[in-house]
Motif scaffolding. Structure first.
Motif, PDB file in Angstrom:
ATOM      1  N   PRO A  36       0.829  -1.207   0.000  1.00  0.00           N
ATOM      2  CA  PRO A  36       0.000   0.000   0.000  1.00  0.00           C
ATOM      3  C   PRO A  36       0.863   1.257   0.000  1.00  0.00           C
ATOM      4  O   PRO A  36       2.062   1.198   0.284  1.00  0.00           O
ATOM      5  N   ARG A  37       0.269   2.375  -0.306  1.00  0.00           N
ATOM      6  CA  ARG A  37       0.964   3.649  -0.180  1.00  0.00           C
ATOM      7  C   ARG A  37       0.607   4.181   1.225  1.00  0.00           C
ATOM      8  O   ARG A  37      -0.223   5.074   1.392  1.00  0.00           O
ATOM      9  N   ALA A  38       1.199   3.560   2.238  1.00  0.00           N
ATOM     10  CA  ALA A  38       0.851   3.898   3.616  1.00  0.00           C
ATOM     11  C   ALA A  38       2.052   3.651   4.507  1.00  0.00           C
ATOM     12  O   ALA A  38       2.945   2.875   4.163  1.00  0.00           O
ATOM     13  N   ASP A  39       2.061   4.316   5.658  1.00  0.00           N
ATOM     14  CA  ASP A  39       3.028   3.984   6.695  1.00  0.00           C
ATOM     15  C   ASP A  39       2.260   3.473   7.913  1.00  0.00           C
ATOM     16  O   ASP A  39       1.058   3.197   7.827  1.00  0.00           O
ATOM     17  N   GLU A  40       2.926   3.342   9.036  1.00  0.00           N
ATOM     18  CA  GLU A  40       2.300   2.783  10.239  1.00  0.00           C
ATOM     19  C   GLU A  40       1.201   3.678  10.797  1.00  0.00           C
ATOM     20  O   GLU A  40       0.422   3.251  11.645  1.00  0.00           O
ATOM     21  N   HIS A  41       1.156   4.927  10.321  1.00  0.00           N
ATOM     22  CA  HIS A  41       0.193   5.902  10.853  1.00  0.00           C
ATOM     23  C   HIS A  41      -0.956   6.183   9.891  1.00  0.00           C
ATOM     24  O   HIS A  41      -1.825   6.998  10.206  1.00  0.00           O
ATOM     25  N   GLN A  42      -0.932   5.545   8.714  1.00  0.00           N
ATOM     26  CA  GLN A  42      -2.002   5.689   7.714  1.00  0.00           C
ATOM     27  C   GLN A  42      -2.197   7.137   7.265  1.00  0.00           C
ATOM     28  O   GLN A  42      -3.306   7.568   6.952  1.00  0.00           O
ATOM     29  N   GLY A  43      -1.120   7.910   7.227  1.00  0.00           N
ATOM     30  CA  GLY A  43      -1.235   9.324   6.876  1.00  0.00           C
ATOM     31  C   GLY A  43      -1.168   9.566   5.380  1.00  0.00           C
ATOM     32  O   GLY A  43      -0.687   8.722   4.608  1.00  0.00           O
ATOM     33  N   GLU A  44      -1.621  10.739   4.972  1.00  0.00           N
ATOM     34  CA  GLU A  44      -1.570  11.116   3.552  1.00  0.00           C
ATOM     35  C   GLU A  44      -0.130  11.347   3.107  1.00  0.00           C
ATOM     36  O   GLU A  44       0.256  11.016   1.987  1.00  0.00           O
ATOM     37  N   TYR A  45       0.666  11.961   3.988  1.00  0.00           N
ATOM     38  CA  TYR A  45       2.076  12.191   3.688  1.00  0.00           C
ATOM     39  C   TYR A  45       2.915  11.235   4.523  1.00  0.00           C
ATOM     40  O   TYR A  45       2.657  11.042   5.710  1.00  0.00           O
ATOM     41  N   VAL A  46       3.907  10.612   3.881  1.00  0.00           N
ATOM     42  CA  VAL A  46       4.720   9.618   4.575  1.00  0.00           C
ATOM     43  C   VAL A  46       6.200   9.995   4.431  1.00  0.00           C
ATOM     44  O   VAL A  46       6.587  10.669   3.470  1.00  0.00           O
ATOM     45  N   PRO A  47       7.042   9.569   5.375  1.00  0.00           N
ATOM     46  CA  PRO A  47       8.478   9.832   5.240  1.00  0.00           C
ATOM     47  C   PRO A  47       9.061   9.019   4.098  1.00  0.00           C
ATOM     48  O   PRO A  47       8.461   8.018   3.660  1.00  0.00           O
ATOM     49  N   THR A  48      10.230   9.412   3.606  1.00  0.00           N
ATOM     50  CA  THR A  48      10.825   8.713   2.454  1.00  0.00           C
ATOM     51  C   THR A  48      11.042   7.231   2.757  1.00  0.00           C
ATOM     52  O   THR A  48      10.960   6.396   1.853  1.00  0.00           O
ATOM     53  N   ARG A  49      11.293   6.884   4.017  1.00  0.00           N
ATOM     54  CA  ARG A  49      11.479   5.489   4.392  1.00  0.00           C
ATOM     55  C   ARG A  49      10.257   4.638   4.049  1.00  0.00           C
ATOM     56  O   ARG A  49      10.381   3.439   3.756  1.00  0.00           O
ATOM     57  N   ALA A  50       9.073   5.250   4.094  1.00  0.00           N
ATOM     58  CA  ALA A  50       7.827   4.509   3.879  1.00  0.00           C
ATOM     59  C   ALA A  50       7.312   4.593   2.443  1.00  0.00           C
ATOM     60  O   ALA A  50       6.230   4.100   2.144  1.00  0.00           O
ATOM     61  N   GLU A  51       8.100   5.200   1.543  1.00  0.00           N
ATOM     62  CA  GLU A  51       7.665   5.323   0.142  1.00  0.00           C
ATOM     63  C   GLU A  51       7.897   4.009  -0.605  1.00  0.00           C
ATOM     64  O   GLU A  51       8.553   3.958  -1.649  1.00  0.00           O
ATOM     65  N   ARG A  52       7.343   2.930  -0.073  1.00  0.00           N
ATOM     66  CA  ARG A  52       7.568   1.596  -0.646  1.00  0.00           C
ATOM     67  C   ARG A  52       6.930   1.459  -2.025  1.00  0.00           C
ATOM     68  O   ARG A  52       7.505   0.850  -2.929  1.00  0.00           O
ATOM     69  N   LEU A  53       5.720   2.009  -2.176  1.00  0.00           N
ATOM     70  CA  LEU A  53       5.031   1.894  -3.468  1.00  0.00           C
ATOM     71  C   LEU A  53       5.824   2.614  -4.561  1.00  0.00           C
ATOM     72  O   LEU A  53       5.972   2.097  -5.677  1.00  0.00           O
ATOM     73  N   ALA A  54       6.346   3.785  -4.248  1.00  0.00           N
ATOM     74  CA  ALA A  54       7.150   4.538  -5.224  1.00  0.00           C
ATOM     75  C   ALA A  54       8.442   3.800  -5.548  1.00  0.00           C
ATOM     76  O   ALA A  54       8.858   3.726  -6.705  1.00  0.00           O
ATOM     77  N   TRP A  55       9.103   3.247  -4.540  1.00  0.00           N
ATOM     78  CA  TRP A  55      10.363   2.532  -4.763  1.00  0.00           C
ATOM     79  C   TRP A  55      10.163   1.323  -5.666  1.00  0.00           C
ATOM     80  O   TRP A  55      10.943   1.078  -6.584  1.00  0.00           O
ATOM     81  N   LEU A  56       9.073   0.600  -5.432  1.00  0.00           N
ATOM     82  CA  LEU A  56       8.834  -0.629  -6.191  1.00  0.00           C
ATOM     83  C   LEU A  56       8.328  -0.359  -7.601  1.00  0.00           C
ATOM     84  O   LEU A  56       8.749  -1.003  -8.560  1.00  0.00           O
ATOM     85  N   THR A  57       7.418   0.618  -7.753  1.00  0.00           N
ATOM     86  CA  THR A  57       6.702   0.781  -9.021  1.00  0.00           C
ATOM     87  C   THR A  57       7.064   2.041  -9.797  1.00  0.00           C
ATOM     88  O   THR A  57       6.838   2.106 -10.998  1.00  0.00           O
ATOM     89  N   GLY A  58       7.532   3.081  -9.095  1.00  0.00           N
ATOM     90  CA  GLY A  58       7.767   4.376  -9.727  1.00  0.00           C
ATOM     91  C   GLY A  58       6.628   5.351  -9.554  1.00  0.00           C
ATOM     92  O   GLY A  58       6.762   6.539  -9.845  1.00  0.00           O
ATOM     93  N   PHE A  59       5.474   4.884  -9.041  1.00  0.00           N
ATOM     94  CA  PHE A  59       4.307   5.758  -8.884  1.00  0.00           C
ATOM     95  C   PHE A  59       4.447   6.603  -7.620  1.00  0.00           C
ATOM     96  O   PHE A  59       4.632   6.068  -6.528  1.00  0.00           O
ATOM     97  N   THR A  60       4.326   7.941  -7.763  1.00  0.00           N
ATOM     98  CA  THR A  60       4.580   8.849  -6.646  1.00  0.00           C
ATOM     99  C   THR A  60       3.332   9.565  -6.115  1.00  0.00           C
ATOM    100  O   THR A  60       3.446  10.491  -5.325  1.00  0.00           O
TER     101      THR A  60
END
Length: 605
Positions: A36-60
């Protein structure tokens, strides 16, 4: 406008990353995994560490999901991001799916092999989400399995460290109510409900409750943390202790204990072991919280985060701060609009130049802390993309005969702003003026609405759309979202939209008023002001007390796009009153050249 992280670079080795993740899943005996495009806090904005969806797919984009199976993978986005996902995600690696056409749960039900294990990280999904995903896996005769440790993190070799920026006190001069008083208010609610404690996982709630702010994520002044608030008004705060300087610890006081984030689950377990009655929000808290409480034997109450409603109802100090922030912000936006009127006809202004210039005008106050979101700066056909973000690849120069849509906002210590204006570059067409005026009629209908206590935003939504509907037109986003007080620009639980919402509008809530119209490939129109819910003056001859809205945002609306013949006398009067207020309030804050421009831009219809 904030820079894009290197992990977002288009053309990054997503083939290698996807292969590495699949190898790790095979090692763990999993057939697939949810990203998911989420971190442990389910926020709209996430730290770069939690940008898993962007890292895997390129979608930002700020919302989306991926499902990775052994031989198939898909990325799911809503209507805001269909164009963006097409340019950022390799269609040979991931099917690119509009979530309205096929939800992730439907795709899983159709594609997960029988007997297969589909893994998920219990920190990145809420119980409400997991129930749907579990049902989908079972429909495919497969299994949804919680994993300990995220397999994507295991293969992300250069994953950034968690943010470690300081948490700072939010002064009572801006907060209006002391943290101790807020804690007593929440404790009283818990005690009244017969609950011993509530688990808080939304950093916005914790920031509001403890009157602290931070810079752990872009655009929203949050220190990432967890907390447990108890019925005796004490709070256990789970945050990296290195983030707390001496002043912040002094501000928190003796009734707030501080531990590292990894102590959160053991603290929940201790509540369970003691047989406590604990509240957790199934719409916002991760599954990991619920599992821990249930395993430890807590009496679990599934109910809304107790801070949501009191945070949404701004106190008098917060409302006064918001008015001041909007005066300051309105002056900056007005200076920008005057600059644009001079420069755009020369044919040299592009989308990126415009958004940078607008940010610069805001920064000149010396009080800008951040933008409240990435500026949407769209000319011509780009304006029809609801959540467009200009890049070097998409950047357009504004051309005569086009519309320019700019949706932007700012974070100040005394308030959060969000404003959209649509501007005609040169001479607009008759169709543009018709559509714009219909949107304006909807905007005025919300601004002037009177409604009884208990009314929800979903009951008002049709007012904003009526004139568009009469022309066979509509828009596909909500009409209004809640806004925080030097917090998130998108704040619940209230909203104005077609989607059903049980939360009644209450005095002190701030919501956006933003109807629009979008013609794909041609132009976009949106008019957005923020409004505060008020106890309205009595309606002559009325039998019930009514509520209404106070418009907070102050900036001119482009008269060149208004067709006065389509407005009623009352609508014309509202437009003239609003422009007179804009002129009288902002003129003392402006230079002579801008003030002269504003005089003309706000003259009566």
């Amino acid at each position: 406008m904030s820079a894009v992280s290197p992990l977002h670079t288009h053309g990054a080795p997503h083939v290698t990353r996807l292969a590495a993740l699949r190898a790790e899943l095979a090692r763990l005996g999993l057939h697939g995994f949810l990203v998911p495009r989420a971190d442990e806090h389910q926020g709209e904005y996430v730290p770069t560490r939690a940008e898993r969806l962007a890292w895997l797919t390129g979608f930002t984009g700020s919302a989306g999901n991926a499902v990775v199976l052994r031989d198939l993978a898909a990325v799911f986005v809503d209507g805001r991001y269909t164009l963006q996902v097409a340019t950022q995600v390799d269609g040979g690696l991931f099917a690119r799916i509009h979530s309205a056409d096929q939800a992730p749960s439907d795709w899983i039900a159709a594609n997960l092999p029988a007997g297969a294990k589909l893994g998920y990280d219990p920190w990145l999904h809420t119980p409400n989400e997991v129930e749907k995903l579990k049902a989908a896996a079972e429909k495919a005769k497969g299994h949804l399995v919680a994993v300990e440790g995220n397999p994507l993190d295991a293969v992300w070799a250069d994953q950034p460290a968690p943010p470690a920026t300081p948490a700072l006190p939010h002064d009572i001069a801006h907060a209006g109510v002391a943290s101790a008083d807020k804690r007593r208010q929440i404790a009283a609610e818990l005690a009244k409900a017969g609950e011993d404690a509530a688990a808080l996982t939304l950093p916005e709630s914790i920031a509001w409750l403890l009157n602290i702010r931070g810079t752990d994520v872009p655009h929203t002044p949050l220190p990432l943390s967890f907390a447990i608030v108890k019925a005796d008004a004490s709070v256990s705060l789970f945050i990296d202790p290195a983030k707390l300087g001496e002043a912040t610890r002094r501000h928190l006081g003796n009734e707030v204990s501080v531990s590292a984030p990894d102590a959160f689950l053991p603290a929940l377990a201790a509540l369970g072991t003691a047989g406590k009655i604990v509240r957790a929000d199934p719409a916002t808290a991760p599954v990991a919280v619920f599992e821990q409480l249930q395993q430890a034997g807590a009496k679990l109450v599934r109910a809304a985060d107790p801070c949501l409603l009191p945070k949404a109802c701004k106190n008098p100090v917060e409302l006064a701060g918001s008015r001041e922030a909007h005066r300051r912000d309105g002056a900056a936006v007005t200076r920008f609009l005057a600059w644009l009127s001079r420069e755009a006809p020369k044919g040299t202004v592009d989308e990126l130049t415009a958004s940078d210039r607008l940010e610069a005008f805001r920064a000149e106050s010396g009080l800008l802390r951040d933008l409240s979101f990435d500026t949407i700066s769209g000319s011509g056909p780009n304006g029809a993309i609801v959540h467009y973000r200009a890049t070097e690849a998409t950047n357009r120069v504004m051309q005569p005969g086009e519309l320019y849509l700019v949706d932007s906002g700012a974070q100040y210590l005394d308030g959060t702003t969000d404003i959209t204006r649509t501007i005609a570059i040169g001479q607009p067409s008759a169709e543009m003026r018709d559509r714009f005026t219909r949107v304006l009629k909807g905007h005025i209908a919300i601004a002037t609405a009177r409604f009884p206590k208990g009314t929800t935003g979903s009951q008002l939504d049709a007012l904003a759309r009526l004139s568009l509907w009469q022309g066979g037109l509509d828009y596909d986003h909500g009409t209004g979202h809640g806004v925080g007080s030097y917090l998130s620009v998108h704040e619940g639980p209230q909203r104005i939209s077609k989607a059903g919402n049980t939360i009644a509008l209450q005095p002190g809530m701030i919501v956006s008023n933003e109807p629009g119209y979008y013609k794909t490939g041609a132009y976009g129109i949106r008019i957005e002001n923020l409004v505060a819910v008020t106890d309205a003056a009595e309606v002559p001859g009325g039998e019930r007390p009514m509520m209404g809205f106070e418009t907070l945002t102050l900036a001119p609306i482009d008269r060149a796009l208004i067709d006065p013949a389509l407005l009623t006398p009352e609508e014309r009067a509202w437009m003239d009153r609003y422009h007179a207020r804009v002129r009288e309030t902002l003129a003392p804050l402006l230079d002579t050249e801008t003030s002269t421009w504003l005089e003309d831009a706000t003259r009566p219809l």
